[in-house]
Scaffold this motif. Structure first.
Motif, PDB file in Angstrom:
ATOM      1  N   ARG A 157      -9.416   9.703  46.083  1.00 63.09           N
ATOM      2  CA  ARG A 157      -8.123   9.909  45.416  1.00 63.09           C
ATOM      3  C   ARG A 157      -6.973   9.779  46.401  1.00 63.09           C
ATOM      4  O   ARG A 157      -5.961   9.129  46.105  1.00 63.09           O
ATOM      5  CB  ARG A 157      -8.078  11.304  44.762  1.00 63.09           C
ATOM      6  N   VAL A 158      -7.122  10.400  47.560  1.00 61.27           N
ATOM      7  CA  VAL A 158      -6.024  10.323  48.543  1.00 61.27           C
ATOM      8  C   VAL A 158      -5.863   8.873  49.025  1.00 61.27           C
ATOM      9  O   VAL A 158      -4.735   8.399  49.214  1.00 61.27           O
ATOM     10  CB  VAL A 158      -6.250  11.306  49.721  1.00 61.27           C
ATOM     11  N   GLY A 159      -6.974   8.165  49.170  1.00 58.13           N
ATOM     12  CA  GLY A 159      -6.900   6.748  49.554  1.00 58.13           C
ATOM     13  C   GLY A 159      -6.119   5.930  48.528  1.00 58.13           C
ATOM     14  O   GLY A 159      -5.277   5.091  48.886  1.00 58.13           O
ATOM     15  N   GLU A 160      -6.362   6.204  47.251  1.00 60.52           N
ATOM     16  CA  GLU A 160      -5.651   5.476  46.187  1.00 60.52           C
ATOM     17  C   GLU A 160      -4.168   5.851  46.162  1.00 60.52           C
ATOM     18  O   GLU A 160      -3.306   4.987  45.973  1.00 60.52           O
ATOM     19  CB  GLU A 160      -6.287   5.759  44.816  1.00 60.52           C
ATOM     20  N   VAL A 161      -3.880   7.120  46.356  1.00 59.57           N
ATOM     21  CA  VAL A 161      -2.466   7.551  46.367  1.00 59.57           C
ATOM     22  C   VAL A 161      -1.763   6.938  47.582  1.00 59.57           C
ATOM     23  O   VAL A 161      -0.639   6.435  47.476  1.00 59.57           O
ATOM     24  CB  VAL A 161      -2.354   9.094  46.371  1.00 59.57           C
ATOM     25  N   ALA A 162      -2.446   6.965  48.720  1.00 57.79           N
ATOM     26  CA  ALA A 162      -1.855   6.398  49.944  1.00 57.79           C
ATOM     27  C   ALA A 162      -1.567   4.911  49.749  1.00 57.79           C
ATOM     28  O   ALA A 162      -0.533   4.394  50.205  1.00 57.79           O
ATOM     29  CB  ALA A 162      -2.804   6.608  51.123  1.00 57.79           C
ATOM     30  N   LYS A 163      -2.464   4.235  49.064  1.00 64.39           N
ATOM     31  CA  LYS A 163      -2.263   2.799  48.780  1.00 64.39           C
ATOM     32  C   LYS A 163      -0.986   2.595  47.940  1.00 64.39           C
ATOM     33  O   LYS A 163      -0.224   1.650  48.178  1.00 64.39           O
ATOM     34  CB  LYS A 163      -3.487   2.279  48.024  1.00 64.39           C
ATOM     35  N   LEU A 164      -0.747   3.487  46.988  1.00 59.21           N
ATOM     36  CA  LEU A 164       0.469   3.371  46.170  1.00 59.21           C
ATOM     37  C   LEU A 164       1.721   3.594  47.028  1.00 59.21           C
ATOM     38  O   LEU A 164       2.720   2.892  46.883  1.00 59.21           O
ATOM     39  CB  LEU A 164       0.438   4.384  45.017  1.00 59.21           C
ATOM     40  N   PHE A 165       1.633   4.588  47.928  1.00 63.18           N
ATOM     41  CA  PHE A 165       2.775   4.829  48.829  1.00 63.18           C
ATOM     42  C   PHE A 165       3.041   3.584  49.692  1.00 63.18           C
ATOM     43  O   PHE A 165       4.194   3.189  49.866  1.00 63.18           O
ATOM     44  CB  PHE A 165       2.521   6.044  49.722  1.00 63.18           C
ATOM     45  N   ALA A 166       1.971   2.996  50.210  1.00 64.47           N
ATOM     46  CA  ALA A 166       2.141   1.799  51.052  1.00 64.47           C
ATOM     47  C   ALA A 166       2.748   0.672  50.223  1.00 64.47           C
ATOM     48  O   ALA A 166       3.616  -0.066  50.701  1.00 64.47           O
ATOM     49  CB  ALA A 166       0.799   1.380  51.644  1.00 64.47           C
TER      50      ALA A 166
END
Ligand SMILES: Nc1ncnc2c1ncn2[C@@H]1O[C@H](COP(=O)(O)OS(=O)(=O)O)[C@@H](OP(=O)(O)O)[C@H]1O
Ligand SMILES: Nc1ncnc2c1ncn2[C@@H]1O[C@H](COP(=O)(O)OP(=O)(O)O)[C@@H](O)[C@H]1O
Length: 273
Positions: A157-166
């Protein structure tokens, strides 16, 4: 400038995560949605950098739609493109979106580094956001425990959220123990080459345990916390991370560590659009 005829094709493929060894405690296949867009509209800036007027968008122009897809349990879904793209947002911010993934034992200094780095970049006028494991577990991931499957879901989940931030053009600093190599490697595959920067806090268990700022190691040693990373739960150090911090002979203060990461980002061109 109005571009028309945006078409999209969405397919699915099975990919092996980069650098996963068979000896990894957990081994999974990665189901990755590969999205290829043809003829999607790009918003071009005027010479003075201002944004031209809005135009018709894919999905609103009466164009024939591409095929529907199934991703996981989500059936009949379709990717929608927007005319303002990542490159436009990056120009606006004069930086490149990326993920700085900080991994290490509890007490290794992940949160301290994340905050010091955030502060340094802020001072340089760069937009960052910190996703800290402890903090995200107060909300989005409050339903997850510390058993291996839940830690994996936490990282996913954090990986997916981080991808959105990037994708938003932001420098996203994710600081989590993230003990399993395979879970970190899956997050790496979510991003374009180079945009996932793995930072290993190479601080020994002895040092972390001596720090023990929350008293958790003491509780774990007393058997009052079960499955504590480094005590009776595994931690798999990275095999080929971009940056390793904390070893003897390198700058080991939080500020020096943050400077090392800033220098890396500068060198790789992430601090300009
Ligand atoms: N069993 C167990 N093992 C490790 N850590 C534990 C555990 N139980 C609670 N904590 C506290 O949770 C923080 C780690 O959360 P993370 O989301 O980063 O962990 S993980 O990536 O899912 O492994 C961790 O924070 P940090 O010390 O900042 O790493 C601890 O405060
Ligand atoms: N580079 C460092 N050198 C010495 N002590 C540090 C350093 N970074 C953090 N600390 C201290 O170590 C403890 C754990 O730091 P923290 O950032 O909370 O670690 P983590 O987020 O990995 O659990 C804190 O007491 C902090 O002040």
């Amino acid at each position: 400038m109005i571009a028309a005829g945006a078409k999209s094709m969405l397919g699915l493929s099975i990919a092996s995560p980069k650098g996963i060894s068979d000896s990894s405690s957990r081994s999974v296949g990665v189901l990755r949605a590969c999205v290829s867009m043809e003829g999607s509209q790009t918003m071009s800036h005027n010479k003075n950098g201002s944004i031209p007027e809005l135009k018709a968008v894919n999905g609103h122009t009466g164009q024939k739609q591409g095929p529907l897809s199934t991703v996981g349990n989500s059936t009949n879904i379709k990717w929608h493109e927007c005319p303002v793209e990542k490159a436009d947002r990056q120009r606006l911010l004069d930086q490149k979106g990326c993920v700085i993934w900080v991994t290490g034992l509890s007490g290794s200094g992940k949160s301290t580094l994340a905050c010091a780095l955030n502060q340094k970049l802020y001072q340089k006028g760069k937009l960052c956001y910190v996703l800290d494991g402890d903090n995200v577990r107060h909300g989005l991931n409050r339903d997850l425990s510390f058993k291996a499957e839940d830690r994996a879901e936490n990282i996913r989940r954090v990986g997916e959220v981080a991808k959105l931030f990037a994708d938003a053009g932001i420098i996203c600093i994710a600081s989590l123990i993230s003990p399993y190599r395979v879970d970190r490697d899956i997050c790496r595959t979510l991003l374009p080459e180079g945009d996932f920067v793995e930072v290993y806090m190479d601080v020994s268990l002895e040092v972390c345990e001596a720090r023990d700022p929350k008293g958790l190691y003491k509780l774990a040693r007393a058997g009052k916390i079960k499955g504590f990373t480094g005590i009776d739960d595994p931690y798999e150090p990275p095999l080929n991370c971009e940056i390793s911090l904390g070893q003897e002979g390198t700058g080991t203060s939080p500020i020096e560590m943050a400077e090392t990461v800033v220098a890396y980002l500068e060198h790789k061109g992430y601090l300009n659009a």
